[in-house]
Write an enzyme that holds these catalytic residues in place. Structure first.
Site, PDB file in Angstrom:
ATOM      1  CD  GLN A 263      -2.990  -0.909  -0.008  1.00  0.00           C
ATOM      2  OE1 GLN A 263      -3.268   0.246  -0.147  1.00  0.00           O
ATOM      3  NE2 GLN A 263      -4.008  -1.487  -0.078  1.00  0.00           N
ATOM      4  CB  CYS A 402      -8.576  -0.691  -4.502  1.00  0.00           C
ATOM      5  SG  CYS A 402      -8.148  -1.802  -5.751  1.00  0.00           S
TER       6      CYS A 402
END
Length: 445
Positions: A263, A402
C-alpha cells in the site's frame, strides 16, 4: 445523487474537440470527474466540484451519449474549492500540461471524503442493489461525511506527504522525468511531489534526464532506506522483483519485494490490518469464526491480511494464503513463519478455488466452516471467482476492495448466492485522488 449516464438529447448541437462550453456541475462520477449536462447531453468534466458553474474545454466528443471536458475557468466557485495542493496540476495551467495523480487536489479534504462516500453509495445502489441510508434521526450529509474515514494523521497534514511509493515516467525522446499528464501518456516535468514522503522527495530525480529508462519507481520503506528502481526499456523483468525491503506495521515487521505490491500510504497497511483484525474479532464475538476451519486469504500478497487474521484469532489459526506472484508468496511464507497453521501457496486464485471445489467431503466441510479474506486487484474478484467462493460456501467473507463499482458488482453476486452484507467501512488512504479502499463483511445466511 450522482448522475452517471443519460440518453442523448436528439436535438443537441454537436460538440467539437477544443470547443469551450459553460457547464453547471451537478454531481460526481466514479473516476474522479464531475457530471454536468450540455443541451441534454451528459458531460464528464475534470477539475470541477459539484455545485459549481465552470467554463470547460471539450476533450472528447466521439460518443453520442456523453462527452468529456476539462475545466479552464471557474465562474461560480464552490466553498469547498481550494488552491490546488500541486502547482503543476493547478487550473492556471493548460489542461494538457497539468500533472496527473491528484485529481481532487483542488477540493477541501472533508468534501473529498463526502464525494467518495457519494460514489460508494451510488455504486452499491446501482450495481449491488444495496441502499445505504442514514440512520433514523441522522442527517444524510453528516452520514456521508463519516462513511469514509481519514487515515491517522492526514487531518493534521492536510493529506500531504503520505505516499511511500511513486512511479515516474521517462519521455522516450527527451529523457525527461515526471508523472504523466492527467488522462494522458505524456510526461510532464515537475518541480515537486507534494503527496510523496520526505524520503522520496530527497531522492526524486526531478529536472534530470534519464535516457534509456522507461520508468522510475521511488520507494520509501518504513524500516529501510529510500531507494530508486529504474525500469529499463530493453528489460522485460520487473525492476526490484528480486530485492526485498523491510516494512513495519505498527511493531510487526514484513519482508516485501521492492518491486512488488504494498500500500502506498504510510498508514494504509496498519489501517487495513486493523480493519480486518477488527472484522475477525467481531465474528469471534458473534461465535461465527472457527480458527481451525479452512480459512483462506485470497490475493494474499506478502501476508498482511493473513497476519491480521492471526492477531485476532491467535496462534491456533489455520489459514492458507493464495497469491499468483511467486516472490510475494515467498515473502508471505517468511512473514507468517511463526504461525504453525499458515500455508503460503503460489497459484492463481481461480485455479486454486477450482481445485478446492473438487476436494473431498471433509475438506469441503472445513471450508464451509471457514472464513475467506480477499483483497483482489482493482477489477475486483469478478463473477467467476465470486461464484466459486459462493459455491464453497464459507461461513464469512471479509472483502477488501479498491474499486467501489467492482465491489458492488461482487456484492450483488454474493447476495444473490445467499450472503448477507453485514458490515461496510471505507478508508480515505489516497487523499487528493478519487481512490479509496472499502472493507465489506458478508455472512452466509
Amino acid at each position: 445523487m450522482v448522475l452517471m449516464s443519460s440518453r442523448a438529447h436528439s436535438a443537441h448541437t454537436p460538440l467539437e474537440i477544443g470547443e469551450t462550453i459553460e457547464l453547471d456541475v451537478t454531481g460526481i462520477a466514479h473516476g474522479g470527474v464531475s457530471v454536468a449536462r450540455h443541451e441534454g447531453r451528459v458531460v464528464f468534466v475534470a477539475d470541477a466540484i459539484p455545485g459549481e458553474r465552470v467554463r470547460a474545454r471539450v476533450t472528447d466528443a466521439k460518443k453520442k451519449s456523453f462527452a468529456r471536458a476539462t475545466t479552464v475557468e471557474v465562474l461560480d466557485a464552490s466553498e469547498d474549492r481550494r488552491d490546488h495542493v500541486w502547482a503543476e496540476a493547478a487550473l492556471d495551467r493548460d489542461p494538457e500540461d497539468r500533472a496527473g495523480g491528484a485529481e481532487f487536489g483542488h477540493i477541501s479534504p472533508e468534501r473529498q471524503r463526502a464525494l467518495k462516500a457519494e460514489v460508494l453509495t451510488d455504486a452499491m445502489r446501482r450495481f449491488g442493489d444495496v441502499e445505504l441510508a442514514a440512520e433514523e434521526g441522522e442527517d444524510l450529509a453528516e452520514a456521508l461525511a463519516e462513511l469514509v474515514e481519514p487515515a491517522p494523521g492526514d487531518e493534521q497534514t492536510g493529506g500531504l506527504g503520505y505516499r511511500t511509493r511513486v512511479r515516474l515516467h521517462v519521455d522516450a525522446e527527451t529523457g525527461a522525468v515526471g508523472p504523466y499528464a492527467a488522462r494522458s501518456r505524456r510526461v510532464i516535468p515537475v518541480e515537486s511531489l507534494p503527496l510523496a514522503t520526505e524520503g522520496i522527495a530527497q531522492i526524486a530525480p526531478l529536472g534530470e534526464s534519464m535516457p534509456g529508462a522507461a520508468t522510475v519507481d521511488l520507494i520509501d520503506p518504513a524500516a529501510d532506506d529510500p531507494r530508486m528502481l529504474l525500469g529499463l526499456t530493453e528489460e522485460k523483468t520487473r525492476a526490484g522483483e528480486n530485492d526485498t525491503i523491510r516494512e513495519l506495521v505498527e511493531d510487526r515487521g514484513f519482508l516485501v519485494r521492492a518491486g512488488g505490491f504494498w500500500q502506498v500510504h504510510r498508514q494504509a497497511p496498519a489501517v487495513l490490518f486493523t480493519a480486518v483484525r477488527d472484522a475477525i474479532l467481531d465474528l469471534i464475538d458473534d461465535g461465527r469464526f472457527d480458527p481451525a476451519a479452512g480459512n483462506l486469504d485470497l490475493y494474499g500478497g506478502a501476508g498482511l491480511l493473513a497476519a491480521a487474521m492471526a492477531e485476532a484469532a491467535g496462534p491456533a489459526l489455520k489459514v492458507t494464503t493464495v497469491e499468483a506472484d511467486a516472490g510475494a508468496t515467498d515473502d508471505a511464507a517468511e512473514n507468517l513463519s511463526e504461525l504453525v497453521g499458515a500455508l503460503a501457496l503460489t497459484a492463481r486464485v481461480d485455479r486454486h478455488l477450482a481445485e478446492l471445489l473438487q476436494a473431498s467431503a471433509p475438506v469441503r466441510d472445513r471450508l464451509r466452516r471457514g472464513t475467506v479474506v480477499l483483497d483482489p486487484p482493482r477489477s475486483g474478484a469478478g463473477g467467476g471467482v465470486t461464484g466459486q467462493i459462493a459455491e464453497l460456501a464459507p461461513a464469512n467473507i471479509v472483502y477488501v476492495a479498491c474499486d467501489p463499482v467492482a465491489l458492488a458488482r461482487d456484492t450483488k453476486t454474493l447476495r444473490e448466492s445467499g450472503y448477507e452484507l453485514t458490515g461496510l467501512r471505507a478508508f480515505d488512504i489516497f487523499p487528493h485522488t478519487h481512490h479509496f479502499e472499502t472493507l465489506a463483511t458478508f455472512q452466509r445466511a
